[in-house]
Write an enzyme that holds these catalytic residues in place. Structure first.
Site, short mmCIF file in Angstrom:
data_model
loop_
_atom_site.label_atom_id
_atom_site.label_comp_id
_atom_site.label_asym_id
_atom_site.label_seq_id
_atom_site.Cartn_x
_atom_site.Cartn_y
_atom_site.Cartn_z
N THR A 73 0.89 -1.16 0.00
CA THR A 73 0.00 0.00 0.00
C THR A 73 0.92 1.20 0.00
OG1 THR A 73 -1.74 -1.14 1.26
CG2 THR A 73 -1.72 1.24 1.45
N THR A 115 -0.52 -0.14 6.43
CA THR A 115 -0.21 -1.06 5.33
C THR A 115 -0.16 -2.48 5.86
OG1 THR A 115 1.55 -1.83 3.86
CG2 THR A 115 2.23 -0.43 5.68
N ARG A 163 -13.55 -7.55 -3.29
CA ARG A 163 -13.02 -7.40 -1.92
C ARG A 163 -12.53 -5.95 -1.71
NH1 ARG A 163 -7.78 -5.77 0.24
NH2 ARG A 163 -7.50 -6.79 2.23
N GLY A 184 -10.40 -3.54 1.06
CA GLY A 184 -9.50 -3.62 2.21
C GLY A 184 -9.67 -2.46 3.16
N ASP A 185 -8.64 -2.20 3.94
CA ASP A 185 -8.71 -1.17 4.98
C ASP A 185 -8.42 0.23 4.48
OD1 ASP A 185 -6.06 -2.11 4.49
OD2 ASP A 185 -5.37 -1.12 6.30
N1 GLY Z 1 -3.82 -2.85 3.28
C1 GLY Z 1 -4.27 -2.98 1.98
C2 GLY Z 1 -5.32 -3.96 1.81
O1 GLY Z 1 -5.45 -4.88 2.60
O2 GLY Z 1 -6.06 -3.84 0.87
#
Ligand code: GLY
Length: 357
Positions: free
Chosen positions: A223, A273, A251, A253-254
């Site tokens: 990331t 990350t 999907r 992510g965060d």
């Molecule tokens: N940290 C990036 C993701 O899991 O998408």
């Protein structure tokens, strides 16, 4: 500062008292300057400070030196843009967006060009940006044709009443905003394709749930992000990613989830990350800020707790900055591409723990 009344009091003191008074003042000033929670000593107060990361999924430390050197050059280039913008007084938001755009345009990092492939061999990109002064924020998830997702995230923040747009809705919003568009293949690189092949091979061998827990961080996550304390004392954080290699179609992510992979308030700005599911589960970014705000912890204590106590080994890492311009860059993986600088002239570019530059 020696004010007029201080000088008047000093005039009334005996020479020995005066000496003790001056020595005590110097000792207090020295101690204050030496206890920044960056783990690095002696930094006078800063007017601006910046930290960036290129992900916790790094090359192995035994990789060819020229490959590692190329990453350091890329990190330095992004840092130079941030330093230049921050030192001339640009807002934390502007600096964070500009730096993340540089990292998105660099094919070495898993964001923008160079993004990870999903299980279908395509790219779905997530990004976010947040203003610590106002808590204004914007994010996009699963965009496929936006060259710089962080800038579309900024437009979600400034041009809509919402904080997160996803998929087709985000693409339609991009049409309306006339941001630069690219074919999905623009994001592809040979290096990331090899990583997808490796992940799919492993998945075929291990079984159906192998997509839930990546076994080799270097081939799965990455990331980019930037946190800034500007000359006005405001904080901002921006984060952008291609997500996990071989992730399921759809999907998220965060990175676009405020409080998980990205967060900024008046106490701290944080960009994370790693394996996004873990950062979402533990609300990592917001928890760092909350530990400072409600728990009275230092930036370093708060970040350390999340990275080394809450998260598990190889989950990833984070960069964070506080209102005083102190910086922490912590990770529980082998390395994290990272760089930082502040107005004192201090700067660092590093990948592994024992990097000294
Ligand atoms: N940290 C990036 C993701 O899991 O998408």
């Amino acid at each position: 500062m020696l004010t007029r009344s201080t000088l008047g009091m000093m005039h009334l003191m005996q020479p020995l008292q005066l000496l003790i008074c001056v020595l005590a003042t110097l000792a207090i000033l020295t101690l204050t300057a030496c206890t920044t929670p960056r783990g690095i000593t002696s930094h006078p107060p800063v007017t601006w400070a910046i930290a960036l990361h290129g992900g916790a999924g790094t090359l192995d430390r035994t990789a060819p030196p020229e490959e590692l050197a190329a990453y350091r050059v890329s990190l330095q280039a992004a840092l130079d843009v941030g330093r230049e913008r921050a030192s001339k007084g640009d807002s934390a938001l502007d600096v964070a967006e500009a730096v993340v755009r540089v990292l998105e345009n660099d094919p070495r990092f898993n964001a923008g060009r160079g993004a990870a492939f999903n299980e279908k061999g395509e790219h779905e990109l997530d990004a976010s940006i947040m203003d610590g002064a106002t808590l204004q924020c914007g994010a996009v998830a699963g965009v496929r044709t936006v060259k710089n997702p962080v800038s579309l995230a900024r437009l979600v923040m400034t041009q809509t009443k919402h904080v997160l747009l996803m998929g087709d809705g985000a693409e339609q919003f991009a049409d309306a905003m006339a941001v630069e568009r690219v074919p999905n293949s623009y994001f592809s690189t040979d290096r990331r394709r090899k990583m997808l092949d490796e992940v799919l091979r492993e998945r075929a061998a291990v079984g159906p749930r192998s997509d839930a827990a990546p076994r080799n961080p270097r081939t799965t996550y990455g990331t980019v992000g930037c946190v800034v304390r500007d000359t006005h004392g405001n904080l901002a954080a921006a984060t952008s990613t291609g997500g996990l290699t071989g992730k399921r179609f759809g999907r998220v992510g965060d990175a676009p989830i405020f409080g998980a992979g990205n967060y900024a308030d008046g106490y701290a700005a944080i960009s994370c990350t790693g394996t996004g599911e873990e950062f979402i589960r533990h609300s990592v970014a917001r928890t760092v800020a909350a530990r400072i705000a409600f728990g009275g912890q230092s930036l370093e204590q708060a970040a350390h707790t999340l990275v080394f106590n809450t998260l598990k080994k190889d989950d990833g890492g984070l960069i964070a900055i506080n209102a005083a311009g102190n910086i922490v860059m912590l990770y529980n993986s082998e390395g994290m591409y990272r760089a930082a600088a502040d107005s004192t002239g201090w700067q660092t570019v590093a990948i592994f723990e024992d990097d000294t530059k």
